[in-house]
Design a protein around this motif. Structure first.
Motif, PDB file in Angstrom:
ATOM      1  N   SER A 160       0.732  -1.086   0.118  1.00 47.93           N
ATOM      2  CA  SER A 160      -0.033   0.034  -0.172  1.00 47.93           C
ATOM      3  C   SER A 160       1.069   1.164   0.200  1.00 47.93           C
ATOM      4  O   SER A 160       0.391   2.437  -0.020  1.00 47.93           O
ATOM      5  N   SER A 161       2.131   1.136   0.091  1.00 52.47           N
ATOM      6  CA  SER A 161       3.000   2.274   0.099  1.00 52.47           C
ATOM      7  C   SER A 161       3.516   2.932  -1.119  1.00 52.47           C
ATOM      8  O   SER A 161       4.229   3.854  -1.258  1.00 52.47           O
ATOM      9  N   LEU A 162       3.214   2.130  -2.072  1.00 48.89           N
ATOM     10  CA  LEU A 162       3.772   2.371  -3.512  1.00 48.89           C
ATOM     11  C   LEU A 162       2.342   2.707  -4.183  1.00 48.89           C
ATOM     12  O   LEU A 162       1.436   1.891  -4.325  1.00 48.89           O
ATOM     13  N   ASN A 163       1.940   3.926  -5.057  1.00 55.15           N
ATOM     14  CA  ASN A 163       0.640   4.141  -5.642  1.00 55.15           C
ATOM     15  C   ASN A 163       0.856   3.252  -7.081  1.00 55.15           C
ATOM     16  O   ASN A 163       1.786   3.427  -7.840  1.00 55.15           O
ATOM     17  N   VAL A 194       7.459   6.869  -9.237  1.00 58.22           N
ATOM     18  CA  VAL A 194       7.169   6.723  -7.785  1.00 58.22           C
ATOM     19  C   VAL A 194       8.590   7.264  -7.180  1.00 58.22           C
ATOM     20  O   VAL A 194       8.814   8.285  -6.157  1.00 58.22           O
ATOM     21  N   SER A 244      10.781   1.098  -2.369  1.00 60.97           N
ATOM     22  CA  SER A 244      10.356   2.279  -1.259  1.00 60.97           C
ATOM     23  C   SER A 244      11.954   2.794  -0.841  1.00 60.97           C
ATOM     24  O   SER A 244      11.818   4.250  -0.423  1.00 60.97           O
ATOM     25  N   GLU A 283      -4.342   5.878   3.007  1.00 59.15           N
ATOM     26  CA  GLU A 283      -3.549   4.786   2.213  1.00 59.15           C
ATOM     27  C   GLU A 283      -1.790   5.281   2.639  1.00 59.15           C
ATOM     28  O   GLU A 283      -1.832   6.604   2.574  1.00 59.15           O
ATOM     29  N   ASP A 284      -1.170   4.577   2.582  1.00 55.50           N
ATOM     30  CA  ASP A 284       0.458   4.764   2.917  1.00 55.50           C
ATOM     31  C   ASP A 284       0.822   5.454   1.683  1.00 55.50           C
ATOM     32  O   ASP A 284       1.878   6.452   1.876  1.00 55.50           O
ATOM     33  N   TYR A 285       0.652   5.239   0.584  1.00 57.28           N
ATOM     34  CA  TYR A 285       0.956   6.162  -0.663  1.00 57.28           C
ATOM     35  C   TYR A 285       0.582   7.601  -0.611  1.00 57.28           C
ATOM     36  O   TYR A 285       1.613   8.274  -1.062  1.00 57.28           O
ATOM     37  N   ALA A 341       3.133   8.832   2.130  1.00 60.12           N
ATOM     38  CA  ALA A 341       4.381   8.828   1.338  1.00 60.12           C
ATOM     39  C   ALA A 341       4.779   9.949   0.274  1.00 60.12           C
ATOM     40  O   ALA A 341       5.470  10.655   0.467  1.00 60.12           O
ATOM     41  N   HIS A 389      -2.640  11.865  -7.093  1.00 61.92           N
ATOM     42  CA  HIS A 389      -2.532  10.596  -6.381  1.00 61.92           C
ATOM     43  C   HIS A 389      -4.149   9.743  -6.277  1.00 61.92           C
ATOM     44  O   HIS A 389      -4.114   8.818  -6.327  1.00 61.92           O
TER      45      HIS A 389
END
Lengths: 578, 330, 389
Positions: free
Chosen positions: A410-413, A421, A471, C277-279, C282, C297
């Motif tokens: 979930s931390s990368l779009n 990214v 990441s 959401e984490d992204y 981020a 996003h």
């Protein structure tokens, strides 16, 4: 030949009985799932025995087929189908029934389930019905297999709860699962599985979803019940530490096959298969005992302070109701103070809900704090309070302080390519040309160990470990000084975890980074960090050198936490003292 | 939990106030006021009636500002004075009370039939996924969603007319229209009422089947079902006792939108089939801009759904322990 | 600066023990490509897309496609039944050729009931011409043309493929013109709802707090009132002397008054789930500005969902418009919509004599079915990543 003889010798010495009695015999078991046009075999011709009164651990990483095997023993592996093989269940008199020959829905099969074989699952919350009390569910099991009145069954259910040490079982029996804590829920689950005193208990990752202290309690409980009731346990886990603590014998599974089976001493001390050695190697790096230093360079003595956090407080408020508002408050952080020196690795450990993630999210401005300061010395000697609103963005500190998140999915779009990214922070600086950025991104990918031809791919094409590398590349894009890793390796399997940690070390020695490393696994934190801060219920209870915190803890909670970490050596068990 | 009920109750009161405001707004919408329309009518029929008009104007305070009129209207509502229908020359309350029984009866029957059809089919569809029955139910569901109520009513009327030569209109044959309730009249009622009940419940039933099927499919894959299986329970009993029980809970919450749907479709259906319910009156009053009657009817129908929703919320507390123990918001 | 990589850092140097990701794709497909691929697998949705495209084309080129003037009254042909379209033309000599034609009507008067009945006259054949010049229409209100796709020789021959109504008007032509109003009011209503829904839902999700609370209560309120009486109340209050165009727009607005709530709800919930959401976190830490976070996003993540939800909401609009028009409170004749056309069938006697008056009903059902399948297919394909839902 020699191996087998040795295995027998060890068994003879460890088991009290001279001839262990077989209760379950699995031969050539294959299980498959039907896809549209073909059958995918997920378990391939495995054979093993379970002896009376022993704990057999089935260990393997995710996707190895261990859970499917466990379910097949109960014939509840749907939609998985048994393709061939036999599962023979022996009773006291030596009579046997072949479970593979029974119909899944038949009365004979149902008489085996719950009565002769009990099962405990990974998620006690979702494995118990949300709309029935635990009492209703236990009583139901008893009435299914025993001919007795409801009143008598209730007494039995209370006894079952008492047996798993649930305090005040007379009241607890009328509670719903969501009214109990995680540990209590799993106890209730065990009570239900054991309510008919089965010959075999199958425990499918029963402690994976639990905190380490709760895990220790549940492991002790299972071990005690096993010897009290003289039953056999098939214990499924991915955690070699847990195996070392509870197993009598171990079966190692990899890609649907049993690569090795033997006594626990044999597996740990004389592993035969390469995969077994790999598993043990991956877990034994992360011990909390021993005096080893972390792999990287230690910070210089008297290194200058980089971050000084003082009396940080944070409260979560949730308001309900429209006219008569009721505000429930939860003190997530209470007076937290600590500091971080340049080049240092600070570990923050705690169980779920201890506030460790809240703490780092507050530091980077993702959460608003109530009071306190976090003074940060920037590269050029200026000082900022990170807790001011938008401090990172306003002072341009988001080049210096970077974060790596826990969940690599979930931390990368998912809608941006790897290049987009990683380039995002560079694009935001608005001073690099397009080709510069591309060159730099390729360079970064190279640095974190990914080929540069992945530039135009989207994150969904990568595995968890690879995503975490992406990441990290994003974090490195702007030459940071400090990286906050929030459970950055928790979602990864053992061997991948080591590789990511090694990568972080390499980057540190090369770029002079400092890390704040949040984790729940003490072994990993001990391995990676110079100092450890222990958090509990929103307070920082203890902070000190990694070695001294782990070996000479001062606070009761720390002692409890350290005491609950499974060991890595079956002949030197930490949790279960025999 | 008491606080939860109390809060719900307050919410309903607030919504009723908002609803009354909307209804009053609708009453006030047409250009001019009822009295001038009435006066125009009187004038057209050659009756000057100036005095009556002035009295009426005073009674309804039509010369006063909007909010004063509104407050007066609400006050009158509270003491049971719903206004006066100029077209039917009757107090609104009299008109409503004359037809409300049969309206509610038809709507309740539709509600019962809706759940009665939807629940077994929904459960069957989920448990026997992709069976012939499931596919049939799915097709029925899609068609049910796609055929407008008035069209379905027309089609049934047409089909019955073609096959039997009789028109299925109204709820009673002529001889029973104003008769007291006798077994004969009840039978006559039943031979008529199935058409509107069927029409009203179809769309809602199709929707509920889809929701229940999806919910149940979700629940069937949950770990607690595996737990129950591992206990040695028989499959049929297990399904009814665990996943069905859980999947039914959100259905109770859908009463909140089932009621508005039922009321809406009963209006259109009743107009097509010319039922002696409130709906044709609503249409007539709107067409003739008899706004006091129309406003009262709309208010009344809205109130009905608000009360129904409140009841469903109470039911939800009763059947879902997670809400009862305050673990989860409704 | 970064140094060159160390040689031992090999990609995938995972000892071969990391479970490989199931690579069903090359990994280079954009979101749109993935959605399109998932959507294409949905057969019903693809068929529906074709059907709807056809319907909308019909609506757009109504003047060109309709063989007759939809308003033209034919006193001679009231309630005339549909003519059957023949393709094979047998001539007297027994030979045949492919030449589409219809048969003429013969009117017979039932001597007892004194009712007129139509019989097909086998001897009169009206041949279909393609691209003939017949009655003049004003194409899109822009330029006059006499050209039509097909018609019979118009001086005394008639073409009523779906029969005629009480005034002898051609049902097919009226159906085609009705498509324009019914289909466009669905779209216009949903566009207005979309604008309202996205703005209000976005505000609700973005600001949170009391604004969010207020908006949520308003939505709850609107959704708890039965919509039909509300719509009826509003549309009954419209002044009678308004032009059809004014009516059309006001009806659209009235339908959107309820329609926006569902869209606002979806927008808000997507907004809230994306916010956590984490992204997104981020991106914030990358120093990305709020507006860029929303545009770069967040929006791409919910456009597909919004479009799917909007598609699924169109049937409701069409149903509502037809129902209102049918009971006489929506669009009024002379405007032609499918609901207005069905009013003709409200009389059971008329219906029994002329069941072809129900054709607009079939058109409504087909449109709504197709919209539902299309929306379902889009919703299933909307999130090709699965993980972030």
């Amino acid at each position: 030949m020699q191996l087998i003889r040795m295995a027998q010798m060890i068994e003879v010495t460890t088991m009290p009985e001279t001839h262990p009695k077989k209760v379950l015999e699995v031969r050539d078991l294959s299980i498959g799932f039907s896809m549209q046009d073909r059958v995918v075999e997920v378990v391939k011709k495995i054979s093993f025995d379970v002896n009376q009164g022993e704990i057999l651990c089935v260990v393997g990483e995710s996707g190895s087929g261990k859970s499917v095997t466990a379910r097949a023993l109960m014939r509840i592996a749907r939609p998985g189908k048994i393709l061939n093989g036999s599962i023979r269940l022996y009773d006291d008199a030596g009579r046997c029934v072949d479970i593979t020959e029974l119909d899944e829905q038949s009365e004979d099969m149902r008489a085996v389930r719950g009565d002769r074989i009990g099962m405990v699952f990974q998620e006690p919350m979702s494995s118990l019905s949300p709309v029935h009390t635990i009492g209703e569910q236990i009583i139901e099991t008893i009435l299914l297999h025993r001919n007795m009145t409801a009143g008598k069954a209730r007494q039995e259910a209370i006894e079952a709860l008492r047996r798993v040490q649930i305090p005040d079982p007379e009241t607890a029996i009328d509670k719903y699962s969501f009214e109990l804590s995680g540990g209590m829920r799993q106890r209730a689950m065990i009570a239900m599985a054991l309510s008919c005193e089965p010959e075999i208990l199958i425990a499918d990752e029963p402690t994976t979803a639990l905190d380490v202290t709760t895990q220790a309690e549940i492991l002790r409980l299972i071990k005690r019940l096993q010897s009290e009731l003289g039953m056999s346990v098939i214990f499924i886990t991915h955690d070699m530490g847990v195996v070392a603590e509870v197993a009598d014998r171990v079966a190692v599974m990899y890609h649907g096959e049993i690569t090795e089976i033997g006594t626990v001493e044999q597996i740990f001390h004389k592993p035969a298969a390469k995969y077994t050695r790999h598993l043990i190697g991956a877990s034994s790096r992360f011990t909390i005992t021993g005096d080893q230093d972390r792999g990287g360079t230690l910070p210089r003595d008297g290194a200058k302070k980089m971050l000084e956090v003082r009396n940080l407080n944070l409260t979560f408020r949730k308001s309900t109701g429209i006219l008569f508002r009721k505000v429930t408050e939860f003190n997530a952080l209470k007076d937290v103070s600590f500091s971080l020196a340049e080049g240092e690795n600070l570990g923050i450990v705690g169980e779920s809900g201890s506030g460790k993630t809240t703490l780092v999210r507050a530091l980077v401005g993702l959460l608003k704090t109530d009071s306190g300061t976090a003074m940060y010395q920037s590269d050029d000697g200026r000082e900022f309070d990170l807790l001011q609103p938008n401090a990172l963005r306003n002072a341009g500190l988001n080049r210096e302080i970077r974060m790596v998140f826990q969940d690599p999915f979930s931390s990368l779009n998912p809608r941006m390519t790897v290049e987009q990214v990683i380039a995002e922070p560079l694009v935001m600086e608005r001073k690099h040309s397009r080709s510069d950025i591309r060159k730099r991104v390729a360079n970064l990918l190279d640095r974190v160990g990914l080929p540069s031809n992945v530039l135009s791919r989207y994150p969904h094409a990568f595995s968890g470990g690879q995503r975490q590398r992406i990441s990290i590349a994003r974090a490195l894009a702007v030459n940071p000084r400090m990286i906050i890793a929030d459970e950055a390796t928790s979602a990864l399997d053992g061997s991948i975890r080591s590789q990511i940690l090694d990568l972080l070390f390499d980057l540190q020695s090369e770029l002079g980074l400092s890390y704040m490393f949040v984790g729940h696994d003490l072994g990993v934190v001990r391995y990676f960090c110079d100092r450890i801060a222990v958090m509990h219920n929103g307070s920082l209870v203890e902070i000190g050198d990694a070695a001294s915190v782990c070996q000479r803890p001062e606070r009761d909670y720390t002692k409890q936490l350290i005491g609950a970490v499974p060991g890595t050596d079956p002949s030197n068990r930490r949790l279960i003292l025999t | 939990m008491l606080q939860f009920i109390f809060n719900r109750f307050l919410t309903m009161i607030a919504m009723m106030l908002a609803l009354s405001f909307v209804c009053f707004f609708i009453i006030q919408l047409p250009p001019g006021d009822v009295i001038s329309a009435y006066a125009a009518e009187l004038a057209a029929s050659g009756d000057s009636g100036g005095l009556v008009v002035e009295q009426l104007r005073e009674r309804y305070g039509l010369d006063q500002p909007f909010y004063v009129q509104y407050l007066k209207w609400v006050r009158n509502l509270l003491i049971g004075d719903l206004g006066y229908s100029f077209n039917l020359s009757k107090p609104v309350s009299e008109i409503i009370s004359g037809r409300i029984g049969i309206s509610l009866l038809v709507e309740c029957m539709a509600l019962v039939v809706l759940w009665g059809i939807a629940i077994p089919i929904g459960i069957y569809s989920a448990v026997r996924r992709y069976s012939a029955g499931d596919i049939f139910a799915t097709i029925f569901g899609f068609i049910g969603l796609a055929v407008p109520n008035f069209l379905l009513a027309l089609l049934i009327m047409y089909a019955v007319f073609i096959f039997t030569g009789t028109a299925v209109e109204g709820l009673f044959s002529a001889e029973y229209a104003n008769a007291p309730w006798t077994p004969g009249r009840i039978w006559d009622f039943l031979t008529h009422v199935w058409v509107p009940v069927l029409v009203i419940s179809t769309g809602g039933a199709a929707h509920i089947i889809r929701i229940l099927r999806a919910n149940l499919l979700d629940e069937l894959g949950k770990p607690y079902v595996v737990t129950a299986r591992a206990k040695g329970m028989a499959e049929s009993r297990l399904i009814m006792r665990y996943p069905v029980r859980v999947a039914m809970i959100p259905l109770v919450a859908t009463v909140g939108w089932v009621l508005p749907t039922i009321i809406s479709s009963s209006i259109v259906t009743a107009i097509v089939l010319n039922l002696p319910t409130l709906s044709p009156i609503l249409l007539r009053s709107l067409l003739s801009q008899d706004m006091h009657l129309a406003g009262a009817l709309i208010l009344f129908m809205g109130m009905l759904t608000l009360v129904g929703t409140l009841i469903s919320d109470m039911l939800l507390i009763w059947i879902d322990p997670r809400i009862r123990t305050g673990m989860m918001d409704a | 600066m970064l140094k060159s990589p160390k040689p031992q850092q090999q990609p995938n140097s995972d000892d071969g023990f990391e479970a490989p990701t199931p690579l069903t794709t090359q990994g280079t497909e954009t979101q749109f490509q993935l959605i399109w691929r998932a959507f294409k697998a949905h057969k019903l949705a693809m068929i529906s897309l074709a059907v709807l495209s056809l319907l909308y084309l019909v609506a757009i080129f109504a003047e060109f496609l309709a063989p007759n003037d939809p308003y033209a009254v034919n006193a001679r042909y009231t309630y005339a039944p549909p003519q059957e379209l023949h393709f094979i033309d047998h001539d007297e000599t027994g030979g045949w050729s492919i030449r589409p034609h219809v048969l003429g009507y013969k009117v017979e008067v039932d001597p007892i009931a004194l009712r007129r009945t139509y019989v097909m006259d086998e001897s009169t054949k009206y041949y279909i011409h393609f691209l003939p010049e017949t009655h003049e229409v004003n194409m899109w209100g822009l330029f006059p043309t006499k050209r039509h796709l097909f018609d019979v020789d118009g001086r005394r021959e008639v073409l009523f493929l779906l029969g005629t109504d009480r005034l002898g008007r051609d049902v097919l032509s009226r159906l085609i013109y009705g498509a324009r109003v019914t289909l466009s009011i669905g779209l216009a209503g949903i566009l207005l709802s979309l604008v309202l829904g996205v703005i209000i839902g976005g505000v609700s999700g973005f600001y949170g707090g009391w604004i969010d609370n207020l908006i949520q209560r308003v939505i709850e309120f609107i959704r708890s009132i039965p919509p039909i009486p509300l719509w009826m109340g509003f549309s009954a209050a419209l002044p009678r002397d308004w032009t059809p165009l004014q009516n059309y727009f006001v009806i659209t607005v009235i339908l959107s008054l309820v329609g926006w709530t569902e869209l606002a709800r979806v927008v808000r919930s997507r907004f809230l789930s994306l916010k956590s959401e984490d992204y997104i976190a981020a991106a914030k830490l990358d120093g990305v500005s709020d507006s860029r976070i929303i545009v770069r996003h967040m929006l791409p993540a919910f456009t597909s969902h919004i479009i799917a939800t909007a598609t699924l909401a169109i049937p409701g609009m069409i149903l509502a418009e037809s129902s209102l028009s049918f009971i006489g409170l929506g669009l009024q004749s002379p405007v032609i919509s499918w609901g207005v056309l069905l009013q003709e069938g409200q009389n059971l006697r008329a219906l029994a004599d002329a069941p072809w008056l129900l054709w607009p009903g079939a058109a409504i059902v087909i449109t709504i079915l197709a919209m539902n399948f299309l929306g379902d297919g889009m919703r299933d394909a909307a999130d090709p990543y699965g993980s972030n839902d």
